[in-house]
Design a protein around this motif. Structure first.
Motif, PDB file in Angstrom:
ATOM      1  N   MET A 130     -20.122 -49.998  26.960  1.00 45.20           N
ATOM      2  CA  MET A 130     -20.360 -50.836  25.701  1.00 45.20           C
ATOM      3  C   MET A 130     -21.175 -52.443  25.186  1.00 45.20           C
ATOM      4  O   MET A 130     -22.360 -52.485  24.721  1.00 45.20           O
ATOM      5  CB  MET A 130     -19.587 -50.936  24.697  1.00 45.20           C
ATOM      6  N   LYS A 131     -21.042 -52.942  26.375  1.00 44.14           N
ATOM      7  CA  LYS A 131     -21.634 -54.111  26.562  1.00 44.14           C
ATOM      8  C   LYS A 131     -22.493 -54.282  26.724  1.00 44.14           C
ATOM      9  O   LYS A 131     -24.002 -54.681  26.036  1.00 44.14           O
ATOM     10  CB  LYS A 131     -20.773 -54.973  27.445  1.00 44.14           C
ATOM     11  N   ARG A 132     -23.265 -53.384  27.211  1.00 42.83           N
ATOM     12  CA  ARG A 132     -25.003 -52.977  28.187  1.00 42.83           C
ATOM     13  C   ARG A 132     -25.764 -52.575  26.562  1.00 42.83           C
ATOM     14  O   ARG A 132     -26.889 -53.151  25.984  1.00 42.83           O
ATOM     15  CB  ARG A 132     -25.398 -52.387  29.457  1.00 42.83           C
ATOM     16  N   ILE A 133     -25.154 -51.398  25.874  1.00 40.86           N
ATOM     17  CA  ILE A 133     -26.019 -51.749  24.321  1.00 40.86           C
ATOM     18  C   ILE A 133     -26.442 -52.363  23.212  1.00 40.86           C
ATOM     19  O   ILE A 133     -26.781 -52.569  22.465  1.00 40.86           O
ATOM     20  CB  ILE A 133     -25.268 -49.807  24.598  1.00 40.86           C
ATOM     21  N   GLU A 134     -24.979 -52.790  23.104  1.00 39.05           N
ATOM     22  CA  GLU A 134     -24.876 -54.546  22.758  1.00 39.05           C
ATOM     23  C   GLU A 134     -26.033 -55.063  22.963  1.00 39.05           C
ATOM     24  O   GLU A 134     -26.871 -55.199  21.955  1.00 39.05           O
ATOM     25  CB  GLU A 134     -23.833 -54.678  22.670  1.00 39.05           C
ATOM     26  N   VAL A 135     -25.578 -55.491  24.426  1.00 39.61           N
ATOM     27  CA  VAL A 135     -27.228 -56.409  24.904  1.00 39.61           C
ATOM     28  C   VAL A 135     -28.599 -56.171  23.929  1.00 39.61           C
ATOM     29  O   VAL A 135     -29.516 -56.527  23.450  1.00 39.61           O
ATOM     30  CB  VAL A 135     -27.105 -56.444  25.998  1.00 39.61           C
ATOM     31  N   ALA A 136     -28.416 -54.637  24.601  1.00 37.76           N
ATOM     32  CA  ALA A 136     -30.287 -53.488  24.243  1.00 37.76           C
ATOM     33  C   ALA A 136     -29.888 -54.081  22.618  1.00 37.76           C
ATOM     34  O   ALA A 136     -31.565 -54.161  22.432  1.00 37.76           O
ATOM     35  CB  ALA A 136     -29.786 -52.209  24.911  1.00 37.76           C
ATOM     36  N   MET A 159     -21.913 -48.067  16.999  1.00 35.36           N
ATOM     37  CA  MET A 159     -21.358 -47.242  18.132  1.00 35.36           C
ATOM     38  C   MET A 159     -20.626 -48.929  18.560  1.00 35.36           C
ATOM     39  O   MET A 159     -19.735 -48.733  18.605  1.00 35.36           O
ATOM     40  CB  MET A 159     -22.235 -46.541  19.032  1.00 35.36           C
ATOM     41  N   VAL A 160     -21.830 -49.656  19.132  1.00 32.58           N
ATOM     42  CA  VAL A 160     -21.452 -50.770  19.201  1.00 32.58           C
ATOM     43  C   VAL A 160     -20.424 -51.808  18.700  1.00 32.58           C
ATOM     44  O   VAL A 160     -19.511 -52.151  18.971  1.00 32.58           O
ATOM     45  CB  VAL A 160     -22.639 -51.784  19.846  1.00 32.58           C
ATOM     46  N   ASN A 161     -19.964 -52.060  17.306  1.00 32.79           N
ATOM     47  CA  ASN A 161     -20.079 -52.244  16.221  1.00 32.79           C
ATOM     48  C   ASN A 161     -18.727 -51.810  16.484  1.00 32.79           C
ATOM     49  O   ASN A 161     -17.432 -52.323  15.842  1.00 32.79           O
ATOM     50  CB  ASN A 161     -20.077 -52.262  14.415  1.00 32.79           C
ATOM     51  N   LEU A 164     -21.784 -39.659  10.869  1.00 31.24           N
ATOM     52  CA  LEU A 164     -23.117 -40.190   9.375  1.00 31.24           C
ATOM     53  C   LEU A 164     -22.856 -41.147   9.243  1.00 31.24           C
ATOM     54  O   LEU A 164     -23.678 -42.333   8.871  1.00 31.24           O
ATOM     55  CB  LEU A 164     -23.696 -39.274   9.016  1.00 31.24           C
ATOM     56  N   ASN A 165     -21.556 -41.046   8.214  1.00 28.00           N
ATOM     57  CA  ASN A 165     -21.166 -41.780   7.099  1.00 28.00           C
ATOM     58  C   ASN A 165     -21.090 -43.322   7.470  1.00 28.00           C
ATOM     59  O   ASN A 165     -21.305 -44.444   7.209  1.00 28.00           O
ATOM     60  CB  ASN A 165     -20.030 -41.709   6.807  1.00 28.00           C
ATOM     61  N   ASN A 166     -20.427 -43.437   9.065  1.00 30.51           N
ATOM     62  CA  ASN A 166     -19.970 -44.453   9.775  1.00 30.51           C
ATOM     63  C   ASN A 166     -21.634 -45.417   9.522  1.00 30.51           C
ATOM     64  O   ASN A 166     -22.124 -46.859   9.226  1.00 30.51           O
ATOM     65  CB  ASN A 166     -19.684 -44.103  10.926  1.00 30.51           C
ATOM     66  N   VAL A 167     -22.980 -44.429  10.157  1.00 34.25           N
ATOM     67  CA  VAL A 167     -23.991 -44.855  10.164  1.00 34.25           C
ATOM     68  C   VAL A 167     -24.842 -46.262   8.920  1.00 34.25           C
ATOM     69  O   VAL A 167     -25.017 -46.671   8.973  1.00 34.25           O
ATOM     70  CB  VAL A 167     -24.892 -44.137  10.693  1.00 34.25           C
TER      71      VAL A 167
END
Length: 82
Positions: free
Chosen positions: A1-7, A65-67, A75-78
């Motif tokens: 997840m950390k790698r996606i957060e960086v991206a 996803m990161v948050n 979809l509601n989360n997004v």
């Protein structure tokens, strides 16, 4: 997840393997010289100098996803994360 957060925060600091993986899945694309062919908005978070997320929904889905620190999102989360 950390790698996606960086991206999400700055794709240029992401690992090359992650960038390649996102490109192979059409999540992100390399635009390089395409910026000379058409003007792209510069104030959108999913658009960077050389890379863009294929569609804004991919950027916002990854950001959600990161948050939430989970891949189990709806979809509601997004939509609530916009």
């Amino acid at each position: 997840m950390k790698r996606i957060e960086v991206a999400i925060q700055n794709i240029y600091e992401a690992r090359l393997s992650l960038i390649r993986s996102m490109m192979s899945r059409n999540i992100a694309i390399y635009i390089g010289v395409a910026t000379y062919l058409s003007e792209l908005p510069s104030n959108e978070p999913w658009i960077r100098e050389d890379y863009v997320y294929q569609i804004p929904a991919y950027y916002y889905t990854l950001k959600t996803m990161v948050n939430r620190r989970s891949i189990d999102i709806t979809l509601n989360n997004v939509l609530s994360n916009l």
